[in-house]
Scaffold this active site. Structure first.
Site, PDB file in Angstrom:
ATOM      1  N   HIS A 157     132.276 102.350 114.890  1.00 18.98           N
ATOM      2  CA  HIS A 157     133.339 101.447 114.208  1.00 18.98           C
ATOM      3  C   HIS A 157     132.511 100.485 113.557  1.00 18.98           C
ATOM      4  O   HIS A 157     132.529  98.825 113.021  1.00 18.98           O
ATOM      5  CB  HIS A 157     134.440 100.392 115.065  1.00 18.98           C
ATOM      6  CG  HIS A 157     135.431 100.695 115.923  1.00 18.98           C
ATOM      7  ND1 HIS A 157     136.601 102.096 115.322  1.00 18.98           N
ATOM      8  CD2 HIS A 157     134.998 101.442 118.062  1.00 18.98           C
ATOM      9  CE1 HIS A 157     137.302 102.203 116.267  1.00 18.98           C
ATOM     10  NE2 HIS A 157     136.693 102.271 117.488  1.00 18.98           N
ATOM     11  N   SER A 278     112.740  94.078  91.794  1.00 19.06           N
ATOM     12  CA  SER A 278     114.144  94.129  90.760  1.00 19.06           C
ATOM     13  C   SER A 278     113.491  92.849  90.143  1.00 19.06           C
ATOM     14  O   SER A 278     112.381  92.807  90.283  1.00 19.06           O
ATOM     15  CB  SER A 278     115.444  92.904  92.090  1.00 19.06           C
ATOM     16  OG  SER A 278     115.569  91.797  90.728  1.00 19.06           O
TER      17      SER A 278
END
Ligand code: ARG
Length: 461
Positions: A157, A278
């Site tokens: 999970h 970036s």
């Protein structure tokens, strides 16, 4: 002007739009090698069976040789008016050798021709993908051997579950890629039969030797039914299904690389070669390659679904619908090939951050199962009860804001008086992974052995 290959009964040529929707040369030129190879085999067989004269066969073979080199050298002009690779090759052959070229199409049709070419093309592609998968598996197994003892949290999970080793996690992918590889090998076995000689759909009245062409083209045998031979596309579907599953595996792995390389996890460092910066944020290192691999599964799955939809409800035998089998398959198989190559490069370069992984593995009460197992083993408690007791100890640790190994013996005994000092020996993450020695378990010794086993297996491929 009527089409020169089939225009006998036509007064005029096709509309420009008709040509645009009908012509496949823009994409099927991709199997020019397979087309010429199949024509060579067909020609030799026609001559061997006395269906065409040896002199004509010689001319045809020499002419095909020239066509092949013209294409290889980029000197060939592909024509949309000639629809597809089959007619482009044949028309050029006629220009080179004259009338004898017209004998090549005896006892065959474009229907068995395209089915043959495509099987050969897919077979070659599968062989390449299998090599790429082996290379990726090798790189993963080498990393696994190298990092057999590096401890990281295992998740369920996406919540910390139990400590595992990084090597063990990587070997899980080796298993997945091994199954992908065997799915491809399996599909290859079934696809490796020759449709050539099925002609349009009914077979031919000429005394062809289908086993001879099958053998020459490396097929295991001639397909038994001429209608099936020209209609079947399940060989592409099967390979696309295997490709879609493999792309899904790559996508899951890529997603883990994306998560692991975040500042929050900081489990791995991807190399400069497979990341980008970036244009506005100077600090960024973006895992673009991994993100793209994560996304590419969509295209591959799309190609499988698209072809299934094309094929469903299609009556036997050949219908032009089936020309739609190519572009999606080419794109999907190219995409998978690129993704495998990039993933291999990323894995080869990637470096684990051992401290961060180990620290994360110790968090979230990851050795709670070890504690429960200790209660079962040492106090002979039924597992269900041990689970309950451990749950109370976890709640206590949580209340005190500490991890399980930081509880004092007194605190532990307040929950279960029979707990002894010995319990602390199982609460460390090293002990936890070292104790998982069951077959297939995460203990470093297992991982080292398994990685070596894989490297040995892969040596023989
Ligand atoms: N270009 C066609 C295809 O890819 C070749 C077969 C054409 N057959 C025909 N009967 N028109 O399917």
């Amino acid at each position: 002007m009527a089409n020169r290959m089939w225009g006998g009964r036509f007064a005029s040529g096709p509309d420009e739009l008709m040509e645009e929707i009908n012509a496949s040369i823009d994409f099927d030129q991709r199997f020019h090698r397979q087309d010429i190879e199949a024509s060579r085999a067909h020609c030799r067989m026609l001559a061997a069976r006395g269906i065409i004269a040896p002199e004509d066969a010689e001319k045809i073979l020499a002419g095909l040789e020239q066509v092949a080199s013209e294409i290889a050298e980029g000197k060939f002009t592909f024509s949309r008016a000639l629809e597809d690779i089959h007619m482009n090759v044949e028309a050029r052959l006629a220009e080179i050798i004259g009338d004898a070229a017209g004998r090549l199409h005896t006892a065959r049709s474009r229907n068995d021709q395209v089915a043959t070419d495509f099987r050969l093309y897919v077979r070659d592609t599968v062989d390449h993908l299998m090599e790429q998968l082996a290379a990726l598996m090798r790189t993963l197994a080498e990393k696994a051997a190298q990092h057999a003892e590096v401890i990281m949290p295992g998740f369920t999970h996406l919540q910390v579950a139990q400590p595992v080793t990084f090597g063990h996690h990587l070997l899980a992918y080796v298993e997945m890629f091994a199954r992908d590889r065997s799915r491809l090998a399996d599909a290859r076995k079934r696809l490796n039969e020759s449709p050539l000689g099925a002609a349009a759909l009914a077979g031919t009245s000429f005394p062809v030797d289908r086993e001879m062409t099958a053998r020459e083209l490396g097929f295991d045998q001639a397909m038994r039914n001429s209608i099936d031979a020209v209609s079947a596309r399940d060989f592409v579907l099967e390979v696309l299904a295997a490709a879609a599953i493999c792309a899904t595996h790559l996508s899951r792995f890529a997603e883990e690389l994306v998560i692991w390389s975040t500042a929050q996890f900081d489990f791995i460092r991807l190399s400069d070669r497979f990341t980008t910066g970036s244009s506005i944020m100077p600090q960024k290192r973006n895992p673009d390659a991994a993100e793209l691999i994560r996304a590419k599964a969509g295209r591959v799955i799309g190609a499988l679904v698209a072809l299934m939809v094309v094929m469903k409800g299609l009556p036997l035998a050949y219908s032009k619908d089936m020309q739609e089998d190519k572009e999606g398959a080419f794109d999907a198989l190219d995409t998978l090939s690129l993704a495998l190559e990039v993933m291999r490069g990323m894995v080869a370069d990637m470096e684990p951050n051992e401290e961060a992984m180990r620290a994360a593995a110790a968090q979230g009460f990851s050795t709670a199962t070890d504690l429960a197992d200790w209660l079962v083993r040492e106090l002979n408690m039924p597992f269900r009860q041990a689970h309950h007791v451990t749950g109370r100890l976890v709640a206590l640790a949580e209340e005190k804001g500490v991890d399980l190994p930081d509880l004092t013996l007194e605190e532990m005994r307040s929950v279960e008086p029979r707990i002894s000092e010995d319990v602390f020996s199982v609460l460390g993450v090293e002990n936890s992974v070292a104790s998982r020695t069951s077959f297939g378990g995460t203990a470093p010794d297992n991982v080292r052995r398994m990685a070596e086993w894989w490297l040995q297996e892969l040596r023989d491929i």
